[in-house]
Design a protein around this motif. Structure first.
Motif, PDB file in Angstrom:
ATOM      1  N   ASP A 255      35.734  24.743   3.195  1.00 45.10           N
ATOM      2  CA  ASP A 255      35.331  26.027   3.782  1.00 45.10           C
ATOM      3  C   ASP A 255      35.180  27.098   2.721  1.00 45.10           C
ATOM      4  OD1 ASP A 255      35.389  25.107   6.474  1.00 45.10           O
ATOM      5  OD2 ASP A 255      37.573  25.221   6.411  1.00 45.10           O
ATOM      6  N   GLU A 256      36.009  27.013   1.701  1.00 43.63           N
ATOM      7  CA  GLU A 256      35.950  27.982   0.605  1.00 43.63           C
ATOM      8  C   GLU A 256      36.246  27.270  -0.703  1.00 43.63           C
ATOM      9  OE1 GLU A 256      37.931  32.249  -0.708  1.00 43.63           O
ATOM     10  OE2 GLU A 256      38.316  31.452   1.275  1.00 43.63           O
ATOM     11  N   ILE A 257      35.490  27.612  -1.743  1.00 43.47           N
ATOM     12  CA  ILE A 257      35.687  27.034  -3.074  1.00 43.47           C
ATOM     13  C   ILE A 257      35.825  28.190  -4.056  1.00 43.47           C
ATOM     14  CG2 ILE A 257      34.727  25.571  -4.882  1.00 43.47           C
ATOM     15  CD1 ILE A 257      33.113  24.135  -2.676  1.00 43.47           C
ATOM     16  N   THR A 258      36.923  28.193  -4.802  1.00 43.11           N
ATOM     17  CA  THR A 258      37.161  29.268  -5.761  1.00 43.11           C
ATOM     18  C   THR A 258      37.580  28.695  -7.106  1.00 43.11           C
ATOM     19  OG1 THR A 258      39.459  29.482  -5.009  1.00 43.11           O
ATOM     20  CG2 THR A 258      37.844  30.956  -4.007  1.00 43.11           C
ATOM     21  N   LEU A 259      37.313  29.466  -8.139  1.00 42.50           N
ATOM     22  CA  LEU A 259      37.777  29.135  -9.474  1.00 42.50           C
ATOM     23  C   LEU A 259      38.867  30.132  -9.851  1.00 42.50           C
ATOM     24  CD1 LEU A 259      34.364  28.498 -11.259  1.00 42.50           C
ATOM     25  CD2 LEU A 259      36.057  26.786 -10.608  1.00 42.50           C
ATOM     26  N   ASP A 260      39.842  29.654 -10.609  1.00 40.17           N
ATOM     27  CA  ASP A 260      40.980  30.473 -10.998  1.00 40.17           C
ATOM     28  C   ASP A 260      41.305  30.166 -12.453  1.00 40.17           C
ATOM     29  OD1 ASP A 260      43.358  31.950 -10.946  1.00 40.17           O
ATOM     30  OD2 ASP A 260      44.507  30.294 -10.118  1.00 40.17           O
ATOM     31  N   PHE A 261      41.489  31.209 -13.263  1.00 36.92           N
ATOM     32  CA  PHE A 261      41.845  30.995 -14.662  1.00 36.92           C
ATOM     33  C   PHE A 261      43.136  31.720 -14.974  1.00 36.92           C
ATOM     34  CE2 PHE A 261      41.863  31.952 -19.171  1.00 36.92           C
ATOM     35  CZ  PHE A 261      41.631  30.692 -19.704  1.00 36.92           C
ATOM     36  N   LYS A 262      44.155  30.938 -15.278  1.00 34.21           N
ATOM     37  CA  LYS A 262      45.431  31.460 -15.759  1.00 34.21           C
ATOM     38  C   LYS A 262      45.852  30.575 -16.917  1.00 34.21           C
ATOM     39  CE  LYS A 262      46.889  33.351 -11.362  1.00 34.21           C
ATOM     40  NZ  LYS A 262      47.732  33.171 -10.196  1.00 34.21           N
ATOM     41  N   GLY A 263      45.178  30.742 -18.034  1.00 30.90           N
ATOM     42  CA  GLY A 263      45.426  29.896 -19.197  1.00 30.90           C
ATOM     43  C   GLY A 263      44.612  28.613 -19.164  1.00 30.90           C
ATOM     44  N   LYS A 264      44.335  28.109 -17.988  1.00 37.00           N
ATOM     45  CA  LYS A 264      43.489  26.928 -17.777  1.00 37.00           C
ATOM     46  C   LYS A 264      42.626  27.194 -16.552  1.00 37.00           C
ATOM     47  CE  LYS A 264      46.826  23.675 -19.631  1.00 37.00           C
ATOM     48  NZ  LYS A 264      47.637  22.481 -19.395  1.00 37.00           N
ATOM     49  N   LEU A 265      41.462  26.555 -16.515  1.00 32.82           N
ATOM     50  CA  LEU A 265      40.536  26.743 -15.397  1.00 32.82           C
ATOM     51  C   LEU A 265      40.855  25.745 -14.290  1.00 32.82           C
ATOM     52  CD1 LEU A 265      38.036  28.229 -14.313  1.00 32.82           C
ATOM     53  CD2 LEU A 265      36.638  26.473 -15.427  1.00 32.82           C
ATOM     54  N   HIS A 266      41.069  26.261 -13.085  1.00 34.73           N
ATOM     55  CA  HIS A 266      41.318  25.417 -11.920  1.00 34.73           C
ATOM     56  C   HIS A 266      40.295  25.721 -10.839  1.00 34.73           C
ATOM     57  CE1 HIS A 266      45.335  25.157 -13.772  1.00 34.73           C
ATOM     58  NE2 HIS A 266      45.386  23.978 -13.176  1.00 34.73           N
ATOM     59  N   VAL A 267      39.988  24.713 -10.043  1.00 36.02           N
ATOM     60  CA  VAL A 267      39.147  24.893  -8.869  1.00 36.02           C
ATOM     61  C   VAL A 267      40.029  24.657  -7.649  1.00 36.02           C
ATOM     62  CG1 VAL A 267      38.337  22.483  -8.792  1.00 36.02           C
ATOM     63  CG2 VAL A 267      36.970  24.291  -7.743  1.00 36.02           C
ATOM     64  N   HIS A 268      39.810  25.452  -6.599  1.00 41.80           N
ATOM     65  CA  HIS A 268      40.552  25.321  -5.350  1.00 41.80           C
ATOM     66  C   HIS A 268      39.545  25.145  -4.218  1.00 41.80           C
ATOM     67  CE1 HIS A 268      44.065  26.643  -7.551  1.00 41.80           C
ATOM     68  NE2 HIS A 268      43.407  27.732  -7.931  1.00 41.80           N
ATOM     69  N   LEU A 269      39.737  24.104  -3.434  1.00 43.29           N
ATOM     70  CA  LEU A 269      38.881  23.832  -2.287  1.00 43.29           C
ATOM     71  C   LEU A 269      39.741  23.921  -1.035  1.00 43.29           C
ATOM     72  CD1 LEU A 269      38.099  21.492  -4.696  1.00 43.29           C
ATOM     73  CD2 LEU A 269      36.117  21.504  -3.229  1.00 43.29           C
TER      74      LEU A 269
ATOM     75  N   MET B   1      35.212  15.661 -15.127  1.00 43.54           N
ATOM     76  CA  MET B   1      35.406  17.088 -15.339  1.00 43.54           C
ATOM     77  C   MET B   1      36.630  17.598 -14.583  1.00 43.54           C
ATOM     78  SD  MET B   1      32.906  20.284 -14.286  1.00 43.54           S
ATOM     79  CE  MET B   1      31.515  19.624 -15.137  1.00 43.54           C
ATOM     80  N   PHE B   2      36.940  16.952 -13.444  1.00 45.70           N
ATOM     81  CA  PHE B   2      38.046  17.388 -12.605  1.00 45.70           C
ATOM     82  C   PHE B   2      39.208  16.406 -12.741  1.00 45.70           C
ATOM     83  CE2 PHE B   2      34.027  18.653 -10.623  1.00 45.70           C
ATOM     84  CZ  PHE B   2      34.175  20.024 -10.675  1.00 45.70           C
ATOM     85  N   SER B   3      40.376  16.913 -13.103  1.00 50.90           N
ATOM     86  CA  SER B   3      41.552  16.061 -13.258  1.00 50.90           C
ATOM     87  C   SER B   3      42.765  16.761 -12.657  1.00 50.90           C
ATOM     88  CB  SER B   3      41.786  15.740 -14.736  1.00 50.90           C
ATOM     89  OG  SER B   3      42.041  16.936 -15.462  1.00 50.90           O
ATOM     90  N   GLN B   4      43.878  16.080 -12.644  1.00 49.74           N
ATOM     91  CA  GLN B   4      45.128  16.605 -12.085  1.00 49.74           C
ATOM     92  C   GLN B   4      44.913  17.152 -10.675  1.00 49.74           C
ATOM     93  OE1 GLN B   4      47.016  19.294 -14.838  1.00 49.74           O
ATOM     94  NE2 GLN B   4      46.670  17.949 -16.587  1.00 49.74           N
ATOM     95  N   ILE B   5      44.293  16.345  -9.841  1.00 43.82           N
ATOM     96  CA  ILE B   5      43.990  16.745  -8.467  1.00 43.82           C
ATOM     97  C   ILE B   5      45.283  16.738  -7.651  1.00 43.82           C
ATOM     98  CG2 ILE B   5      42.695  16.132  -6.395  1.00 43.82           C
ATOM     99  CD1 ILE B   5      40.587  14.898  -8.314  1.00 43.82           C
TER     100      ILE B   5
ATOM    101  N   SER C  39      43.406  21.236  -5.208  1.00 45.47           N
ATOM    102  CA  SER C  39      43.211  21.918  -6.484  1.00 45.47           C
ATOM    103  C   SER C  39      43.040  20.893  -7.591  1.00 45.47           C
ATOM    104  CB  SER C  39      44.421  22.809  -6.808  1.00 45.47           C
ATOM    105  OG  SER C  39      44.573  23.804  -5.849  1.00 45.47           O
ATOM    106  N   ALA C  40      42.318  21.284  -8.636  1.00 49.58           N
ATOM    107  CA  ALA C  40      42.113  20.397  -9.774  1.00 49.58           C
ATOM    108  C   ALA C  40      41.908  21.218 -11.041  1.00 49.58           C
ATOM    109  CB  ALA C  40      40.902  19.501  -9.544  1.00 49.58           C
ATOM    110  N   LEU C  41      42.279  20.621 -12.157  1.00 43.52           N
ATOM    111  CA  LEU C  41      42.024  21.208 -13.454  1.00 43.52           C
ATOM    112  C   LEU C  41      40.571  20.929 -13.813  1.00 43.52           C
ATOM    113  CD1 LEU C  41      43.205  22.517 -16.060  1.00 43.52           C
ATOM    114  CD2 LEU C  41      43.650  20.195 -16.850  1.00 43.52           C
ATOM    115  N   VAL C  42      39.863  21.940 -14.317  1.00 44.49           N
ATOM    116  CA  VAL C  42      38.463  21.790 -14.694  1.00 44.49           C
ATOM    117  C   VAL C  42      38.355  21.790 -16.216  1.00 44.49           C
ATOM    118  CG1 VAL C  42      36.129  22.747 -14.492  1.00 44.49           C
ATOM    119  CG2 VAL C  42      37.779  23.056 -12.626  1.00 44.49           C
ATOM    120  N   THR C  43      37.699  20.753 -16.753  1.00 45.26           N
ATOM    121  CA  THR C  43      37.465  20.684 -18.178  1.00 45.26           C
ATOM    122  C   THR C  43      35.961  20.719 -18.413  1.00 45.26           C
ATOM    123  OG1 THR C  43      39.423  19.312 -18.401  1.00 45.26           O
ATOM    124  CG2 THR C  43      37.915  19.356 -20.266  1.00 45.26           C
ATOM    125  N   ILE C  44      35.502  21.776 -19.079  1.00 48.14           N
ATOM    126  CA  ILE C  44      34.063  21.935 -19.337  1.00 48.14           C
ATOM    127  C   ILE C  44      33.742  21.376 -20.701  1.00 48.14           C
ATOM    128  CG2 ILE C  44      32.192  23.609 -19.631  1.00 48.14           C
ATOM    129  CD1 ILE C  44      33.609  25.409 -17.684  1.00 48.14           C
TER     130      ILE C  44
END
Length: 103
Positions: free
Chosen positions: A43-57, A79-83, A98-103
């Motif tokens: 329903d909602e997808i957001t990115l969050d950066f607090k030292g590392k980039l995370h995606v939240h679904l 690209m997505f790990s630590q789900i 949530s997952a860690l995003v590695t670009i």
């Protein structure tokens, strides 16, 4: 001897001939667009950066969580790990993947 009026970058390449790179904003927008297109259960997808980039679904149906996790794992060539799963802040009836995003 003619003078060379060509401008070169620090790595001795001609900046006018160098391929254009996507900006960070463009890369993040592309990630969000791809996730929205491929994971319709969120329903909602957001990115969050607090030292590392995370995606939240955020997902309403608990039964959709394994499907969202599986799709996330398959996207982006690793690209997505630590789900992980968790609660959604301020939305007690939603679930969050949530997952860690590695670009």
């Amino acid at each position: 001897m003619p003078k060379d009026a060509t401008v070169y970058s620090l790595d001795s390449t001609n900046p006018g001939a160098a391929p254009s790179r996507l900006t960070l904003n463009d890369q993040l927008a592309a990630i969000l667009d791809d996730l929205r297109e491929r994971i319709g259960e969120a329903d909602e997808i957001t990115l969050d950066f607090k030292g590392k980039l995370h995606v939240h679904l955020d997902v309403k149906k608990g039964e959709d969580l394994p499907l969202v996790e599986a799709r996330l794992t398959a996207l982006g060539d690793g690209m997505f790990s630590q789900i992980s799963r968790g609660s959604t802040p301020n939305h007690p009836f939603s679930h969050r993947v949530s997952a860690l995003v590695t670009i």
